[in-house]
Design an enzyme around this catalytic site. Structure first.
Site, PDB file in Angstrom:
ATOM      1  N   ASP A  28       0.845  -1.186   0.000  1.00 57.59           N
ATOM      2  CA  ASP A  28       0.000   0.000   0.000  1.00 57.59           C
ATOM      3  C   ASP A  28       0.888   1.246   0.000  1.00 57.59           C
ATOM      4  OD1 ASP A  28       0.903   0.394   2.645  1.00 57.59           O
ATOM      5  OD2 ASP A  28      -0.939  -0.400   3.528  1.00 57.59           O
ATOM      6  N   ASN A  29       0.271   2.405   0.040  1.00 55.95           N
ATOM      7  CA  ASN A  29       1.027   3.665  -0.034  1.00 55.95           C
ATOM      8  C   ASN A  29       2.021   3.816   1.107  1.00 55.95           C
ATOM      9  OD1 ASN A  29      -0.236   4.405  -2.388  1.00 55.95           O
ATOM     10  ND2 ASN A  29      -1.792   5.646  -1.385  1.00 55.95           N
TER      11      ASN A  29
END
Length: 75
Positions: free
Chosen positions: A31-32
Site C-alpha cells: 500500500d502507499n
C-alpha cells in the site's frame, strides 16, 4: 542489484515475488505507506532523496532502478 536487495529485505514483501518488472501494488501487494517506507529505505541505502513528485510516478521495481541509476549517474 542493490535496489532489489533493499526491496526483498522489506518486511512486507515476499522476496520470491520480487522481479524487475514487479509492480509495487499489483504484484507485491504494497500500500502507499509500505511504498513510502521503501522510498525511505532507498534513501538510507543510497543517500539521496526521491522527490514526492518523482516517487508518485514510480510504481514498478524497474522504474525505481532506472530512477536510481539516472540519479547516481548525475552525481
Amino acid at each position: 542489484d542493490p535496489i532489489i536487495s533493499v526491496i526483498k529485505n522489506f518486511q512486507n514483501v515476499d522476496p520470491f515475488k520480487v522481479t524487475t518488472n514487479g509492480h509495487f501494488q499489483i504484484d507485491l501487494g504494497l500500500d502507499n505507506l509500505d511504498f513510502v517506507e521503501i522510498v525511505m529505505a532507498l534513501k538510507e541505502e543510497f543517500g539521496f532523496e526521491i522527490p514526492d513528485n518523482e516517487a508518485d510516478i514510480i510504481n514498478t521495481i524497474n522504474m525505481a532502478v532506472n530512477f536510481t541509476a539516472s540519479h547516481c549517474q548525475g552525481n
